[in-house]
Structure formats: C-alpha cells, structure tokens
Design a protein around this motif. Structure first.
Motif, PDB file in Angstrom:
ATOM      1  N   LEU A  75       4.349   5.610   2.332  1.00 30.99           N
ATOM      2  CA  LEU A  75       4.915   6.955   2.322  1.00 30.99           C
ATOM      3  C   LEU A  75       4.489   7.753   3.547  1.00 30.99           C
ATOM      4  O   LEU A  75       5.274   8.534   4.107  1.00 30.99           O
ATOM      5  N   LEU A  76       3.248   7.545   3.997  1.00 26.56           N
ATOM      6  CA  LEU A  76       2.780   8.246   5.194  1.00 26.56           C
ATOM      7  C   LEU A  76       3.544   7.802   6.432  1.00 26.56           C
ATOM      8  O   LEU A  76       3.840   8.617   7.323  1.00 26.56           O
ATOM      9  N   ASN A  77       3.883   6.518   6.497  1.00 28.45           N
ATOM     10  CA  ASN A  77       4.662   6.030   7.639  1.00 28.45           C
ATOM     11  C   ASN A  77       6.071   6.616   7.645  1.00 28.45           C
ATOM     12  O   ASN A  77       6.628   6.914   8.703  1.00 28.45           O
TER      13      ASN A  77
ATOM     14  N   TYR B 217       0.865  -1.176   0.000  1.00 30.07           N
ATOM     15  CA  TYR B 217       0.000   0.000   0.000  1.00 30.07           C
ATOM     16  C   TYR B 217       0.907   1.233   0.000  1.00 30.07           C
ATOM     17  O   TYR B 217       1.389   1.662   1.045  1.00 30.07           O
ATOM     18  N   ARG B 218       1.147   1.756  -1.175  1.00 24.57           N
ATOM     19  CA  ARG B 218       2.170   2.787  -1.358  1.00 24.57           C
ATOM     20  C   ARG B 218       1.885   4.056  -0.539  1.00 24.57           C
ATOM     21  O   ARG B 218       2.802   4.647   0.035  1.00 24.57           O
ATOM     22  N   THR B 219       0.616   4.470  -0.510  1.00 24.30           N
ATOM     23  CA  THR B 219       0.289   5.689   0.225  1.00 24.30           C
ATOM     24  C   THR B 219       0.585   5.531   1.708  1.00 24.30           C
ATOM     25  O   THR B 219       1.194   6.405   2.339  1.00 24.30           O
ATOM     26  N   GLU B 220       0.173   4.401   2.278  1.00 27.11           N
ATOM     27  CA  GLU B 220       0.443   4.145   3.698  1.00 27.11           C
ATOM     28  C   GLU B 220       1.942   4.045   3.955  1.00 27.11           C
ATOM     29  O   GLU B 220       2.435   4.522   4.983  1.00 27.11           O
TER      30      GLU B 220
ATOM     31  N   THR C 299       8.816   0.826   8.684  1.00 25.89           N
ATOM     32  CA  THR C 299       8.853   1.851   7.648  1.00 25.89           C
ATOM     33  C   THR C 299       9.229   3.220   8.205  1.00 25.89           C
ATOM     34  O   THR C 299       9.935   4.002   7.547  1.00 25.89           O
TER      35      THR C 299
END
Length: 268
Positions: A28-30, A23-26, A117
């Motif tokens: 990057l958010l992490n 889940y790329r968005t998650e 992450t």
C-alpha cells in the motif's frame, strides 16, 4: 508470442503480484508513493484551472488534456514496459548474464522481473486527471475523437518505452548510461504537461526533433482540440503521433536485439 508463452507470462505475472502483496503495508505504501510522486501534476492542474483562463493560446480545459494524456501513457508504460527503466541496475548486478542462459527472450525476462506496484498509484492519479479533463472539455467526443484519444495514449506509452529502450541499449555497452534514464524522466515530468509553444523556439525544437517529447501528449492534444495547425510542424506529422510511437517502439526492439548480440558482459 505463442499461446504457451502467453500462459507462462501470465503465471509469472500473477506470482509477481502475489509476491508484492505478501507484505500488505509495503504494498500500500508503494501505491501511495506512486500517487504522491505525481503530486506536482495535480498542483499544476489545480493552479491552471483556478488561476488562469488558458496558456499559449489554449483554453485551460484544452491544456488539461496534455498532462492527462501524458500521465495515462506514463502510468501504462510503468505498468507494462517500465522495468527497462532499471536495466542499469540489473546489468551491474550481472542479471543480464543470467537471463542469457535461460530459454526465454531477455527482453521478456527483464519485463517480468517484478511487479511495479507504484504503477497502480500512477494510474489512479492519471485516471482521475483524465476524468477531470474530459468532464471540463467542451469538445464533442465523437467515436472518431475517442478512438484517436485511445490511440494517442497507447502511442505515448510506446514512445516513452522507446526512449527508455534507447537508454537501456546504451547501458548494455556503458552501464553508467543508466543515469540518463533519470535525466530523461526529469525532462518528461518537467516539460510533458505544457503546450510547447510557450517555450523558446529552440527548446521546443529540441523537444520535437531531438528528444521527441512533443509526440507523447502535446501534438495529440493539439489535434484533438483543434490546435493542430499551430504547433509549428505539419499537421499530418502531429496527427501521426500515435503511429510514430508504434514505429519508434518497433525500431528500438531491433536496436535492443542488435545491442544484446554485442553485449560483452558486466565487466566488458
């Protein structure tokens, strides 16, 4: 660790990274969360350089080396050994009982549980802070001084791992002891970026001999910047900080094995 074990660790680590990136968005958010979590250190460094010429008899460029070492050591700890920080939750979920029946050391399974992450964000901030500290430093960065800096970062990483390992060992007997890890993290974040000689002597002594926070970054930075004789401890003890990190980590690995042998299950 045998070559076969290294290959297994590598394969599991790659699978954890792929899982985290699913889940790329998650993902990057992490990473962003890890960086934002360290914003207080960035603010401290900015205010220090903009408003003050020094602190506790240290030049501002020398002081900046303390949070740089601590942050880099912390980022590496989170990346490599930081899963011990969440051992209490794994104990309460009964995962340790599952680990015990698998043909792999429990400690290794704990560290391979997932990919942290947020460590990428931590290390990004830490690397930037270290680059800034080195660029503003007036020290002559000889091979010996660079080697000691690397040893200090690795020693700080191992010492932080040792401190959290003690909490993990306590959590094997008393799962509620996991709360101590949050308290420990708060102390590291609150006092780890300052010269301890600006604090009351009682507090400085506690953070030296009670909770050896001073050995993570303060003493190594003092040795590197020529303040090693003004730390309140013998110079050899301050200089031996990286070695003490290694010894503390090895000692807590023995404590972990002893604690695991006496583990009675999540319900006691």
């Amino acid at each position: 660790m045998s070559l076969k074990a290294v290959r297994i660790v590598w394969r599991i680590s790659l699978l954890n990274i792929r899982s985290a990136m699913e889940y790329r968005t998650e993902f990057l958010l992490n990473i962003a969360a890890g960086a934002i979590w360290q914003v207080s250190v960035i603010v401290f460094a900015t205010v220090l350089l903009a408003r003050f010429t020094g602190m506790g008899g240290w030049d501002s460029s020398d002081v900046l080396l303390i949070p740089a070492i601590r942050m880099l050591a912390h980022g590496l700890f989170v990346l490599v050994l930081g899963r011990l920080h969440f051992i209490g939750r794994q104990i309460q979920e009964g995962m340790i009982d599952v680990y015990l029946v698998r043909p792999m050391p429990v400690y290794r399974q704990v560290q391979l549980a997932y990919f942290p992450t947020n460590a990428i964000g931590d290390l990004t901030v830490a690397a930037g802070l270290m680059a800034g500290a080195l660029s503003r430093s007036h020290l002559d960065w000889t091979v010996g001084r660079i080697s000691y800096l690397i040893a200090a970062v690795l020693g700080g990483m191992l010492l932080e791992a040792a401190l959290f390992a003690v909490v993990a060992c306590a959590a094997l007997r008393f799962p509620a002891a996991d709360y101590w890890s949050r308290w420990l993290e708060e102390l590291l974040g609150t006092f780890g970026s300052y010269p301890l000689n600006v604090l009351p002597k009682a507090v400085g002594g506690l953070l030296t001999y009670g909770l050896p926070l001073a050995f993570v970054a303060y003493f190594p930075a003092a040795v590197l910047t020529g303040h090693g004789h003004t730390t309140g401890v013998p110079y050899w003890l301050a200089a031996a900080s990286p070695l003490l990190g290694v010894l503390a980590y090895l000692a807590t690995r023995l404590l972990w094995r002893w604690s695991l042998r006496h583990y009675a299950g999540v319900n006691g």
